[in-house]
Design a protein around this motif. Structure first.
Motif, short mmCIF file in Angstrom:
data_model
loop_
_atom_site.label_atom_id
_atom_site.label_comp_id
_atom_site.label_asym_id
_atom_site.label_seq_id
_atom_site.Cartn_x
_atom_site.Cartn_y
_atom_site.Cartn_z
N THR A 332 -0.85 -0.16 6.79
CA THR A 332 -2.27 0.09 7.09
C THR A 332 -2.42 0.57 8.54
O THR A 332 -2.03 -0.13 9.48
CB THR A 332 -3.09 -1.20 6.89
N THR A 494 -7.23 -2.17 1.78
CA THR A 494 -6.74 -2.01 3.16
C THR A 494 -7.30 -0.73 3.79
O THR A 494 -7.68 -0.74 4.97
CB THR A 494 -5.21 -1.96 3.19
N ARG A 495 -7.39 0.34 3.04
CA ARG A 495 -7.84 1.61 3.62
C ARG A 495 -9.35 1.61 3.82
O ARG A 495 -9.84 2.12 4.83
CB ARG A 495 -7.44 2.78 2.72
N TYR A 511 -5.43 -4.76 7.40
CA TYR A 511 -4.22 -4.97 6.61
C TYR A 511 -4.24 -6.30 5.85
O TYR A 511 -3.50 -6.49 4.89
CB TYR A 511 -2.98 -4.90 7.50
#
Length: 548
Positions: A332, A494-495, A511
């Motif tokens: 991440t 995470t993104r 993350y």
């Protein structure tokens, strides 16, 4: 034909002729499948509607067949049930304890490694004070070793245990070492591939990729060996080897003051070599005790590979399922990361401690599955063919009870682990485990990791049941979609958090939310595997017949 009359007769004569006709039908087929097969046999004897009407006063040959079928069912041939031997209470308790520890011992090396980290600050392949770069390299090697070797361990367990159960230790040895050699070849190929890709794309420094490859290779050797110990019922030996390896690390690192990497690599080399030597010795000892005789020929490799492929796929997907969230967490881009993946200590610590929750459920799983399968095979002697529905319903009820017990025990184990860890680490402030409660990110991952592994414990119970009933395809149909969900949810969580969409969940770094992929995949794994077990047990008579 004995029954050759075509004129109507009184009831006594009709009954006599009917009995004689049944005997002739049974001479052709002892137990016809249904009334339609009886009709076909009658017609092959020359019976038609007119003849049936004249001889027995029925409307047509179908009605005559129904009359015969009903009479045959009243005098159906069967073999008396063999009495199911009941175990003595003492013997039963001993077997339950033995099975529990057999299941739990398989997770014991994990507990030993965690205990070593808490006391010595290092284990056979980790160290508390590693640099982030070195920890990243070791992490890559460790995760890759589990994923690459997972399929081979399942294939060894399947084929090796199959031959051992038959008493063919020589065939088990040949098949086991075939898969070990194949595993080594794949391992070497992956090492060359990793090195080549790194040379071309310059992903990591030479020192990092070298450490990753070395740990990957030696850990592969150890994982290939541990499965053999399991099928030979020598699980405790592997735990002793792990303890020996940790002792060697302590000796070289603390006493001889060598670097931790060199100390661990030497220990891994020694443990790997001893593992393979002991595997060869145990097989040699077992073969000497084997009954002499003409052993069957080894099956063609193509047949072996085809029959073990579902187990191989499961092993590969299962370990990918367990580690894919860490890959997304480490990759991440929510803070400075110099390489494509970067070790996240707070995330790793939370998951590593949460993984301990599986120890007790794995022991329970061994007990309940052994009990279920033993009862299923014994029940084949206690139910008539017309009572299959009652048999299926019985095992569905038994499965519901077992699932409820597994869920309850897993939840209680999670609560006890949480409370024990909290009570212990408060009094050991220098321990790395204290971050489970002082670091918000680690605590968040620890709680959600416990949730995910509790779900996985129930799913693994279902997987073992399906494997025991020779239904590996149904296990694959459950874990492959679950793996996909794990990847999708982990990646998006995470993104999206990285781009600001996840900050309403908490103040943790982006993350952290990779753990949601583990939980979402666990939910789907439980649901699909439960549905598949229910399907099999609802038609247990069919699946038992197919498996035989």
């Amino acid at each position: 034909m004995v029954v050759a009359e075509t004129k109507s007769a009184d009831g006594f004569e009709q009954e006599k002729w009917l009995d004689e006709l049944i005997e002739e039908i049974r001479a052709r087929h002892l137990q016809p499948e249904d009334r339609y097969e009886v009709t076909a046999i009658l017609e092959s004897f020359g019976w038609n509607d007119e003849r049936a009407r004249m001889a027995f006063g029925v409307q047509d040959v179908f009605e005559l067949a129904s009359l015969i079928w009903d009479k045959m069912q009243q005098s159906i041939l069967f073999t008396p049930f063999a009495p199911i031997e009941k175990q003595k209470l003492g013997r039963l308790i001993f077997e339950i304890i033995q099975q529990f520890f057999r299941g739990m011992i398989f997770a014991l090396p994990m507990a030993v490694s965690v205990l070593s980290m808490l006391t010595l600050k290092f284990s056979l392949w980790s160290y508390e004070n590693l640099s982030v770069a070195t920890a990243t390299a070791i992490g890559i090697g460790t995760i890759a070793s589990f994923i690459i070797v997972g399929g081979f361990t399942q294939a060894i367990a399947r084929r090796g245990f199959f031959y051992i159960m038959l008493g063919y230790y020589n065939m088990a040895r040949k098949m086991t070492f075939y898969f070990i050699r194949l595993g080594f070849l794949v391992c070497i190929g992956v090492c060359l591939l990793l090195y080549g890709v790194n040379v071309v794309f310059n992903l990591f420094p030479y020192a990092m990729i070298s450490i990753a490859i070395l740990y990957f290779f030696f850990l592969n050797t150890i994982w290939l060996s541990v499965t053999v110990y399991y099928i030979l019922r020598k699980e405790l030996v592997f735990t002793c080897l792990i303890v020996l390896g940790i002792f060697l690390v302590w000796l070289f690192f603390d006493v001889f003051k060598m670097s931790i990497i060199v100390s661990q690599l030497i220990a891994l080399l020694v443990v790997s070599f001893l593992s393979l030597m002991l595997v060869a010795k145990y097989f040699s000892d077992a073969e000497r005790k084997m009954e002499k005789g003409i052993a069957p020929q080894m099956p063609r490799i193509s047949i072996t590979l085809f029959s073990t492929m579902p187990y191989f796929i499961y092993g590969f997907i299962y370990f990918s399922f367990l580690f894919v969230d860490r890959v997304f967490s480490w990759s991440t881009p929510d803070s400075f990361i110099p390489y494509i993946v970067w070790f996240r200590g707070p995330y790793e610590i939370g998951l590593d401690f949460a993984l301990l929750v599986l120890i007790v459920p794995m022991g329970i799983s061994e007990v309940v599955v052994s009990k279920l399968i033993k009862d299923i095979y014994a029940s084949q002697k206690g139910y008539m063919g017309t009572e299959t529905k009652a048999m299926n319903q019985r095992f569905l009820r038994m499965y519901l009870k077992m699932s409820a017990w597994m869920a309850a025990i897993s939840v209680v184990s999670a609560l006890l682990l949480y409370m024990t860890a909290k009570a212990f680490f408060v009094h050991h402030p220098q321990s790395i485990g204290l971050t489970l409660f002082t670091n918000p990110t680690t605590h968040f991952v620890f709680l959600w990791g416990l949730t995910g592994y509790v779900l996985i414990a129930s799913a693994l119970l279902n997987a073992v049941i399906l494997f025991s009933l020779s239904q590996p395809a149904l296990v694959a149909k459950a874990i492959i979609p679950a793996f996909g969900v794990n990847m999708i949810v982990g990646f998006l969580a995470t993104r999206w958090a990285h781009f600001g969409f996840g900050h309403d969940i908490g103040n943790n770094p982006g993350y952290t939310y990779a753990v949601f992929g583990l939980v979402a995949g666990g939910i789907l794994f439980v649901w699909l595997s439960t549905r598949n077990v229910w399907k099999v047990l609802s038609e247990l008579d069919y699946y038992m017949y197919a498996a035989s």
